[in-house]
Design a protein around this motif. Structure first.
Motif, PDB file in Angstrom:
ATOM      1  N   GLU A 378       0.707  -1.373  -0.200  1.00 14.99           N
ATOM      2  CA  GLU A 378      -0.116  -0.646  -0.346  1.00 14.99           C
ATOM      3  C   GLU A 378       0.685   1.547  -0.229  1.00 14.99           C
ATOM      4  O   GLU A 378       2.199   0.725   0.995  1.00 14.99           O
ATOM      5  CB  GLU A 378      -1.152  -0.185   1.583  1.00 14.99           C
ATOM      6  N   GLN A 379       0.265   2.305  -0.843  1.00 16.64           N
ATOM      7  CA  GLN A 379       1.715   3.249  -0.620  1.00 16.64           C
ATOM      8  C   GLN A 379       0.095   4.559  -0.211  1.00 16.64           C
ATOM      9  O   GLN A 379      -1.053   4.421  -0.953  1.00 16.64           O
ATOM     10  CB  GLN A 379       1.417   4.084  -1.896  1.00 16.64           C
ATOM     11  N   PRO A 380       0.888   5.375   0.805  1.00 16.71           N
ATOM     12  CA  PRO A 380       2.119   5.801   1.396  1.00 16.71           C
ATOM     13  C   PRO A 380       1.961   4.162   2.252  1.00 16.71           C
ATOM     14  O   PRO A 380       0.991   4.451   2.783  1.00 16.71           O
ATOM     15  CB  PRO A 380       2.369   7.402   1.943  1.00 16.71           C
ATOM     16  N   LEU A 381       3.247   4.666   2.467  1.00 20.67           N
ATOM     17  CA  LEU A 381       2.780   3.190   3.560  1.00 20.67           C
ATOM     18  C   LEU A 381       4.055   3.804   4.914  1.00 20.67           C
ATOM     19  O   LEU A 381       4.352   2.339   6.336  1.00 20.67           O
ATOM     20  CB  LEU A 381       4.609   2.207   2.797  1.00 20.67           C
ATOM     21  N   GLY A 382       3.802   4.819   4.938  1.00 22.26           N
ATOM     22  CA  GLY A 382       4.531   5.289   6.199  1.00 22.26           C
ATOM     23  C   GLY A 382       4.221   4.985   7.978  1.00 22.26           C
ATOM     24  O   GLY A 382       4.891   4.291   9.322  1.00 22.26           O
ATOM     25  N   ALA A 383       2.829   5.117   7.539  1.00 27.14           N
ATOM     26  CA  ALA A 383       1.922   4.574   8.803  1.00 27.14           C
ATOM     27  C   ALA A 383       2.476   3.454   9.437  1.00 27.14           C
ATOM     28  O   ALA A 383       2.561   2.205  10.582  1.00 27.14           O
ATOM     29  CB  ALA A 383       0.611   4.501   9.269  1.00 27.14           C
ATOM     30  N   GLU A 384       2.564   1.919   8.426  1.00 28.56           N
ATOM     31  CA  GLU A 384       2.693   0.656   8.505  1.00 28.56           C
ATOM     32  C   GLU A 384       4.448   0.447   9.590  1.00 28.56           C
ATOM     33  O   GLU A 384       4.749  -0.657  10.322  1.00 28.56           O
ATOM     34  CB  GLU A 384       2.689  -0.060   8.042  1.00 28.56           C
ATOM     35  N   VAL A 385       5.398   1.587   8.750  1.00 25.90           N
ATOM     36  CA  VAL A 385       6.602   1.413   8.902  1.00 25.90           C
ATOM     37  C   VAL A 385       6.469   1.581  11.100  1.00 25.90           C
ATOM     38  O   VAL A 385       6.776   0.737  11.757  1.00 25.90           O
ATOM     39  CB  VAL A 385       7.538   2.863   8.645  1.00 25.90           C
ATOM     40  N   ALA A 386       5.863   2.977  11.476  1.00 28.76           N
ATOM     41  CA  ALA A 386       5.881   2.850  12.200  1.00 28.76           C
ATOM     42  C   ALA A 386       5.177   1.866  13.489  1.00 28.76           C
ATOM     43  O   ALA A 386       5.301   1.794  13.934  1.00 28.76           O
ATOM     44  CB  ALA A 386       5.050   4.329  12.533  1.00 28.76           C
ATOM     45  N   ASP A 387       3.463   1.525  12.610  1.00 24.32           N
ATOM     46  CA  ASP A 387       3.326   0.448  13.328  1.00 24.32           C
ATOM     47  C   ASP A 387       4.189  -1.287  13.862  1.00 24.32           C
ATOM     48  O   ASP A 387       4.148  -1.892  14.189  1.00 24.32           O
ATOM     49  CB  ASP A 387       2.167  -0.108  12.820  1.00 24.32           C
ATOM     50  N   ARG A 388       4.824  -1.178  13.357  1.00 21.51           N
ATOM     51  CA  ARG A 388       6.112  -2.053  12.953  1.00 21.51           C
ATOM     52  C   ARG A 388       6.607  -2.400  14.359  1.00 21.51           C
ATOM     53  O   ARG A 388       6.414  -3.051  14.889  1.00 21.51           O
ATOM     54  CB  ARG A 388       5.581  -2.672  11.478  1.00 21.51           C
ATOM     55  N   PHE A 389       7.066  -1.521  14.200  1.00 21.84           N
ATOM     56  CA  PHE A 389       7.918  -1.099  15.621  1.00 21.84           C
ATOM     57  C   PHE A 389       7.329  -1.362  16.632  1.00 21.84           C
ATOM     58  O   PHE A 389       7.700  -1.591  17.665  1.00 21.84           O
ATOM     59  CB  PHE A 389       9.008   0.199  15.866  1.00 21.84           C
ATOM     60  N   ARG A 390       5.210  -0.479  16.564  1.00 23.04           N
ATOM     61  CA  ARG A 390       5.220   0.046  18.314  1.00 23.04           C
ATOM     62  C   ARG A 390       4.714  -2.099  18.081  1.00 23.04           C
ATOM     63  O   ARG A 390       4.539  -2.150  19.326  1.00 23.04           O
ATOM     64  CB  ARG A 390       4.035   0.641  17.766  1.00 23.04           C
ATOM     65  N   ARG A 391       4.558  -2.206  17.131  1.00 24.50           N
ATOM     66  CA  ARG A 391       3.976  -4.240  17.169  1.00 24.50           C
ATOM     67  C   ARG A 391       5.195  -4.809  18.228  1.00 24.50           C
ATOM     68  O   ARG A 391       4.703  -5.888  19.267  1.00 24.50           O
ATOM     69  CB  ARG A 391       3.863  -4.434  16.047  1.00 24.50           C
ATOM     70  N   GLY A 392       6.005  -4.501  17.417  1.00 20.10           N
ATOM     71  CA  GLY A 392       7.408  -5.106  18.735  1.00 20.10           C
ATOM     72  C   GLY A 392       7.379  -4.683  19.906  1.00 20.10           C
ATOM     73  O   GLY A 392       7.282  -5.503  20.830  1.00 20.10           O
ATOM     74  N   ASP A 393       7.158  -3.449  19.869  1.00 20.28           N
ATOM     75  CA  ASP A 393       7.266  -2.766  21.264  1.00 20.28           C
ATOM     76  C   ASP A 393       5.941  -4.102  21.948  1.00 20.28           C
ATOM     77  O   ASP A 393       6.347  -4.164  23.727  1.00 20.28           O
ATOM     78  CB  ASP A 393       6.643  -1.253  21.827  1.00 20.28           C
ATOM     79  N   ARG A 394       4.803  -4.065  22.261  1.00 23.71           N
ATOM     80  CA  ARG A 394       3.838  -4.819  22.280  1.00 23.71           C
ATOM     81  C   ARG A 394       4.386  -6.203  22.720  1.00 23.71           C
ATOM     82  O   ARG A 394       3.918  -6.330  23.219  1.00 23.71           O
ATOM     83  CB  ARG A 394       3.044  -4.430  21.526  1.00 23.71           C
ATOM     84  N   LEU A 395       4.725  -6.773  21.817  1.00 18.96           N
ATOM     85  CA  LEU A 395       5.431  -8.505  21.943  1.00 18.96           C
ATOM     86  C   LEU A 395       6.445  -8.324  22.824  1.00 18.96           C
ATOM     87  O   LEU A 395       5.977  -9.099  23.768  1.00 18.96           O
ATOM     88  CB  LEU A 395       5.740  -8.441  20.866  1.00 18.96           C
ATOM     89  N   ARG A 396       6.922  -7.299  23.361  1.00 16.04           N
ATOM     90  CA  ARG A 396       8.104  -7.457  23.821  1.00 16.04           C
ATOM     91  C   ARG A 396       7.597  -7.111  25.303  1.00 16.04           C
ATOM     92  O   ARG A 396       8.357  -7.828  26.461  1.00 16.04           O
ATOM     93  CB  ARG A 396       9.435  -6.554  23.819  1.00 16.04           C
ATOM     94  N   ASP A 397       6.990  -6.615  25.059  1.00 18.77           N
ATOM     95  CA  ASP A 397       5.591  -6.425  26.145  1.00 18.77           C
ATOM     96  C   ASP A 397       5.237  -7.047  27.405  1.00 18.77           C
ATOM     97  O   ASP A 397       5.315  -7.570  27.985  1.00 18.77           O
ATOM     98  CB  ASP A 397       5.252  -4.464  26.774  1.00 18.77           C
ATOM     99  N   LEU A 398       4.842  -7.754  26.430  1.00 17.48           N
ATOM    100  CA  LEU A 398       4.023  -9.114  26.861  1.00 17.48           C
ATOM    101  C   LEU A 398       5.052 -10.132  27.241  1.00 17.48           C
ATOM    102  O   LEU A 398       4.164 -10.967  27.923  1.00 17.48           O
ATOM    103  CB  LEU A 398       3.297  -9.591  25.547  1.00 17.48           C
ATOM    104  N   GLY A 399       6.506 -10.293  26.918  1.00 25.34           N
ATOM    105  CA  GLY A 399       7.450 -10.816  27.165  1.00 25.34           C
ATOM    106  C   GLY A 399       7.052 -12.204  26.954  1.00 25.34           C
ATOM    107  O   GLY A 399       7.893 -12.490  26.013  1.00 25.34           O
ATOM    108  N   THR A 400       6.951 -12.995  28.160  1.00 23.28           N
ATOM    109  CA  THR A 400       7.298 -14.828  27.832  1.00 23.28           C
ATOM    110  C   THR A 400       5.948 -15.435  27.837  1.00 23.28           C
ATOM    111  O   THR A 400       4.986 -14.301  27.268  1.00 23.28           O
ATOM    112  CB  THR A 400       7.307 -15.186  29.036  1.00 23.28           C
ATOM    113  N   ASP A 401       6.100 -16.816  27.178  1.00 19.05           N
ATOM    114  CA  ASP A 401       4.224 -17.025  26.744  1.00 19.05           C
ATOM    115  C   ASP A 401       3.665 -16.849  27.215  1.00 19.05           C
ATOM    116  O   ASP A 401       2.516 -16.798  26.858  1.00 19.05           O
ATOM    117  CB  ASP A 401       5.316 -19.109  26.465  1.00 19.05           C
ATOM    118  N   GLU A 402       3.569 -16.791  28.569  1.00 20.77           N
ATOM    119  CA  GLU A 402       2.378 -17.037  29.620  1.00 20.77           C
ATOM    120  C   GLU A 402       1.434 -15.177  29.187  1.00 20.77           C
ATOM    121  O   GLU A 402       1.199 -15.248  29.295  1.00 20.77           O
ATOM    122  CB  GLU A 402       3.112 -16.943  30.558  1.00 20.77           C
TER     123      GLU A 402
END
Ligand SMILES: C[S@@+](CC[C@H](N)C(=O)[O-])C[C@H]1O[C@@H](n2cnc3c(N)ncnc32)[C@H](O)[C@@H]1O
Length: 503
Positions: A378-402
């Protein structure tokens, strides 16, 4: 442009020029409308005849379109009508040239637009109109190229305090940045480019701090929330003459390595650097390893996307043609020299793509993802770039499998499920989850994963969904968890699933 360090036009002339362009209605849509779709498309193929036929009316808009995008000579009287009291000033500054009764452009000036606004952009004249040669001078200032537009479309457009446009050229990225950055620094080694960037900033009434110098030298010790750059990334032995807009003067992908390895030092916490680049595929070294080597020790998160790979011969042809050397007397010699150098260096291909780097807001292990994605996005793709980093943060915040099992996930609104199989067949042979937006990814799913994703509406936790599926499909619950958690993590990282915020 005798003294490129000097302003091209006095402030009063810039103001009157902007007034004249505005009065003529010299905007992107107006020029496209005047040309009509056929002439507009022809001009994008560097053909002017249909455009010349469409602009005979003598209006100021037609005159300016003939003068600049079409590079035609216009009668002095017409030029004076379109640019009242300005023709002499523009000739003195080297933007126009006058001969008996006629005026023609010496640099380009054209409207440019995105969804939010219009700008006017001065650059060097587009070479190669109507089959003319494309040879340009070493300090040619490129107009808005497809690479410029790609970077502009990729840029994260969130409000920031400080932004850097490294290798600004005519300043197109800086103009975009002015829409969402409080302070913009634009750098370049080409003084002519900087003069044009200053003029473009003034013409469009935006503030840009324009600084000469190589790489990050002009911003030593400074931090930015956003860095964008489309550096001169052509991979060559760097032994011949140099076109500064594309050749860094450094061999191979050394320029890109420097841009990437030095960027982290200039990012404020949470800051993002976005780089359009070429990189080398060296025999025996996967491209991901090469780039991971550049990132090692920098502490930044990275999302690197390889969009295409050129073989050495296709690459050399592309750039020799870009320089207007196809058919030149020494074409074969140049081609052969470049290819031999690739061979000596073990270069088997050249990757093209995007590097997005983010300095984490807090001290922690970086998250890296390097992938090939040659498909349409999709163009423009800037929002997806920011979202990808945010999703990485969310996954990290969730931590372990639990943590992940306790999370409530929601399938992103644009995800569709496509099933295929033989007519009349009870169960589908294939199930594909497909995004309509962003990267437009597709992910093949089995019935468990499809059931899991289908149940992600934010009501149940992931653990509850997996347990219910285990009962329903008569699977072992522990094995389901074991078997699907990593895939779910990938689906969250790729944006198929979102982590529902509590409350
Ligand atoms: C491909 S052009 C990009 C222009 C513009 N930013 C765009 O997006 O269209 C690369 C620019 O980098 C500049 N450049 C070349 N070597 C450089 C260096 N060592 N440091 C900074 N800029 C450099 C060139 O003069 C040119 O303006």
């Amino acid at each position: 442009m005798d003294d490129p360090a000097a302003d091209l036009l006095a402030p009063d002339v810039v103001r009157r020029l902007a007034e004249a362009l505005r009065a003529a209605g010299f905007g992107y849509d107006a020029v496209a409308g005047l040309l009509g779709p056929v002439a507009h498309a022809a001009l994008s193929r560097n053909e002017t005849t249909p455009g010349l036929r469409a602009t005979t009316g003598g209006s100021p808009l037609a005159t300016l379109t003939r003068l600049w995008p079409l590079q035609a000579t216009v009668a002095v009287a017409d030029a004076e009508r379109a640019l009242p009291g300005l023709v002499d000033d523009l000739c003195r500054a080297g933007l126009l040239e006058r001969s008996v009764g006629e005026v023609r452009a010496r640099v380009d000036l054209r409207p440019y637009a995105d969804d939010s606004r219009d700008w006017w952009v001065v650059s060097d004249l587009t070479p190669g109109l109507d089959g003319a040669g494309v040879r340009v001078s070493a300090d040619h200032v490129l107009g808005i190229s497809s690479a410029s537009s790609s970077l502009a479309q990729l840029t994260v457009r969130e409000p920031v305090l400080r932004a850097l446009d490294l290798g600004t050229g005519c300043g197109v990225q800086a103009l975009h940045l002015a829409e969402h950055a409080r302070e913009i620094v634009a750098t370049d080694v080409n003084q002519r480019a900087l003069a044009m960037t200053r003029l473009n900033a003034a013409l469009n009434d935006v503030q840009v701090d324009v600084r000469p110098g190589s790489l990050y030298e002009p911003v030593a010790g400074e931090l930015f929330d956003l860095v964008v750059t489309n550096p001169p990334f052509v991979v060559s032995p760097a032994t011949g003459e140099r076109l500064v807009y594309r050749d860094s003067g450094l061999p191979g992908d050394e320029m890109v390595r420097r841009v990437v390895t030095q960027a982290p030092r200039h990012l404020a916490p949470g800051g993002i650097a976005q780089v359009l680049a070429n990189w080398v595929h060296r025999r025996g070294e996967p491209w991901q390893e090469r780039i991971e080597g550049w990132l090692a020790g920098t502490g930044v998160d990275a999302w690197v996307v390889q969009r295409e790979v050129a073989d050495p011969a296709a690459y050399v042809e592309l750039w020799l043609k870009d320089a207007g050397l196809h058919g030149a007397a020494d074409y074969l010699r140049r081609y052969d020299t470049w290819l031999s150098w690739f061979e000596e260096q073990g270069i088997e291909g050249i990757g093209f793509g995007w590097l997005h780097l983010r300095r984490p807001a807090t001290d922690r292990e970086p998250v890296r993802h390097l992938e090939e994605w040659p498909y349409e996005v999709e163009q423009p793709l800037g929002a997806e770039v920011a979202d990808r980093f945010r999703r990485g943060d969310r996954l990290r915040d969730l931590g372990t499998d639990e943590g992940l099992l306790a999370a409530r996930l929601v399938v992103r609104a644009d995800v569709r499920e496509e099933t295929a199989g033989r007519p009349g067949q009870a169960d589908p042979e294939t199930i594909v989850l497909r995004q309509q937006r962003g990267m437009r990814r597709a992910h093949q799913a089995d019935t468990v994963l499809a059931g899991l994703v289908g149940a992600c509406d934010g009501e149940l936790t992931l653990g509850q969904i997996l347990d219910a599926l285990a009962t329903l499909l008569d699977h072992d619950a522990a094995m389901l968890r074991e078997g699907y958690l990593d895939e779910v993590r990938g689906l969250v990282a790729d944006g198929f699933l979102e982590v529902a915020l509590p409350g």
